[in-house]
Scaffold this motif. Sequence first.
Motif, PDB file in Angstrom:
ATOM      1  N   UNK A 105       0.839  -1.199   0.000  1.00  0.00           N
ATOM      2  CA  UNK A 105       0.000   0.000   0.000  1.00  0.00           C
ATOM      3  C   UNK A 105       0.878   1.255   0.000  1.00  0.00           C
ATOM      4  N   UNK A 106       2.065   1.141   0.581  1.00  0.00           N
ATOM      5  CA  UNK A 106       2.997   2.283   0.623  1.00  0.00           C
ATOM      6  C   UNK A 106       3.280   2.799  -0.784  1.00  0.00           C
ATOM      7  N   UNK A 107       3.355   1.904  -1.746  1.00  0.00           N
ATOM      8  CA  UNK A 107       3.709   2.298  -3.113  1.00  0.00           C
ATOM      9  C   UNK A 107       2.493   2.650  -3.963  1.00  0.00           C
ATOM     10  N   UNK A 108       1.308   2.647  -3.365  1.00  0.00           N
ATOM     11  CA  UNK A 108       0.100   2.986  -4.125  1.00  0.00           C
ATOM     12  C   UNK A 108       0.158   4.458  -4.527  1.00  0.00           C
ATOM     13  N   UNK A 109       0.223   4.701  -5.810  1.00  0.00           N
ATOM     14  CA  UNK A 109       0.366   6.073  -6.321  1.00  0.00           C
ATOM     15  C   UNK A 109      -0.844   6.935  -5.996  1.00  0.00           C
ATOM     16  N   UNK A 110      -2.000   6.315  -5.798  1.00  0.00           N
ATOM     17  CA  UNK A 110      -3.188   7.086  -5.447  1.00  0.00           C
ATOM     18  C   UNK A 110      -3.004   7.785  -4.108  1.00  0.00           C
ATOM     19  N   UNK A 111      -2.375   7.112  -3.146  1.00  0.00           N
ATOM     20  CA  UNK A 111      -2.178   7.692  -1.823  1.00  0.00           C
ATOM     21  C   UNK A 111      -1.128   8.796  -1.876  1.00  0.00           C
ATOM     22  N   UNK A 112      -0.006   8.526  -2.514  1.00  0.00           N
ATOM     23  CA  UNK A 112       1.043   9.541  -2.641  1.00  0.00           C
ATOM     24  C   UNK A 112       0.518  10.741  -3.428  1.00  0.00           C
ATOM     25  N   UNK A 113      -0.247  10.451  -4.484  1.00  0.00           N
ATOM     26  CA  UNK A 113      -0.791  11.522  -5.323  1.00  0.00           C
ATOM     27  C   UNK A 113      -1.737  12.432  -4.563  1.00  0.00           C
ATOM     28  N   UNK A 114      -2.606  11.860  -3.718  1.00  0.00           N
ATOM     29  CA  UNK A 114      -3.542  12.698  -2.962  1.00  0.00           C
ATOM     30  C   UNK A 114      -2.800  13.515  -1.903  1.00  0.00           C
ATOM     31  N   UNK A 115      -1.759  12.930  -1.309  1.00  0.00           N
ATOM     32  CA  UNK A 115      -0.976  13.671  -0.328  1.00  0.00           C
ATOM     33  C   UNK A 115      -0.313  14.885  -0.972  1.00  0.00           C
ATOM     34  N   UNK A 116       0.232  14.695  -2.174  1.00  0.00           N
ATOM     35  CA  UNK A 116       0.937  15.766  -2.869  1.00  0.00           C
ATOM     36  C   UNK A 116      -0.015  16.773  -3.491  1.00  0.00           C
ATOM     37  N   UNK A 117      -1.058  16.283  -4.172  1.00  0.00           N
ATOM     38  CA  UNK A 117      -1.917  17.169  -4.962  1.00  0.00           C
ATOM     39  C   UNK A 117      -3.017  17.826  -4.137  1.00  0.00           C
ATOM     40  N   UNK A 118      -3.446  17.206  -3.046  1.00  0.00           N
ATOM     41  CA  UNK A 118      -4.601  17.750  -2.321  1.00  0.00           C
ATOM     42  C   UNK A 118      -4.307  18.047  -0.853  1.00  0.00           C
TER      43      UNK A 118
END
Length: 230
Positions: A105-118
């Motif tokens: 789950x750490x590498x899930x781009x959806x999670x990293x993306x929401x942290x960065x973009x929103x």
Amino acid sequence: MNDYKDITLQGMWKNNPALVQLLGLCPLLAVTATFINGLGLGIATMLVLIGSNITVSLIRNLVRNEIRIPVFVMIIAAFVTIIQLLMNAFTYELYLSLGIFIPLIVTNCAIIGRAEAFASKNTPGIAAFDGLMMGLGFALVLVVLGGMREVLGAGTLFAGADRLFGPVAESWTLTLFKTDSPFLLAILPPGAFLGMGLLIAVKNIIDAKLAARTPKQTEKATRARVTADT
């Protein structure tokens, strides 16, 4: 209120992490052989999204731009570790079934993306709501795909519910039909690809129909206003 409504639509439909952004497909396709597997991973991902979004929002003014991505990944990894330990303690059989895809789950781009973009640009409350909606949207695809594959492959639904909900759920399994020869195409990875393609196709068809209906509704509203003015 409009912001929360838009976030809900974005997470659940318009910008769904799985159906639109096509993120997190590796665990999505790998563990959705059953409804319960999909639900378990969906809940875990949603909790990580909510926790990481809140934390990133709280520290957004304290982290320098040069190191924000490593910091975000570290925060996500911390929440994944917490969820992994909790599942190991309370839902051990489901933990074994999901295996390596929990730490991934750490590498899930959806999670990293929401942290960065929103989350890094909004307050904790709205960031938490965004994590909830994005997590629900991802979990919805997981359970629909898992349920569809389980029904087609084995003729059951909610099999293994006790692995997530405990002994009280041992009788929750629904047997829709009995078969001596399971439909392996649905159970094996190729079935996940076919099922995912079907879900994306259904969403695109619905979006196309909604888009075709919107101009007609706008035209009717315009005619109504012209008639009222005259």
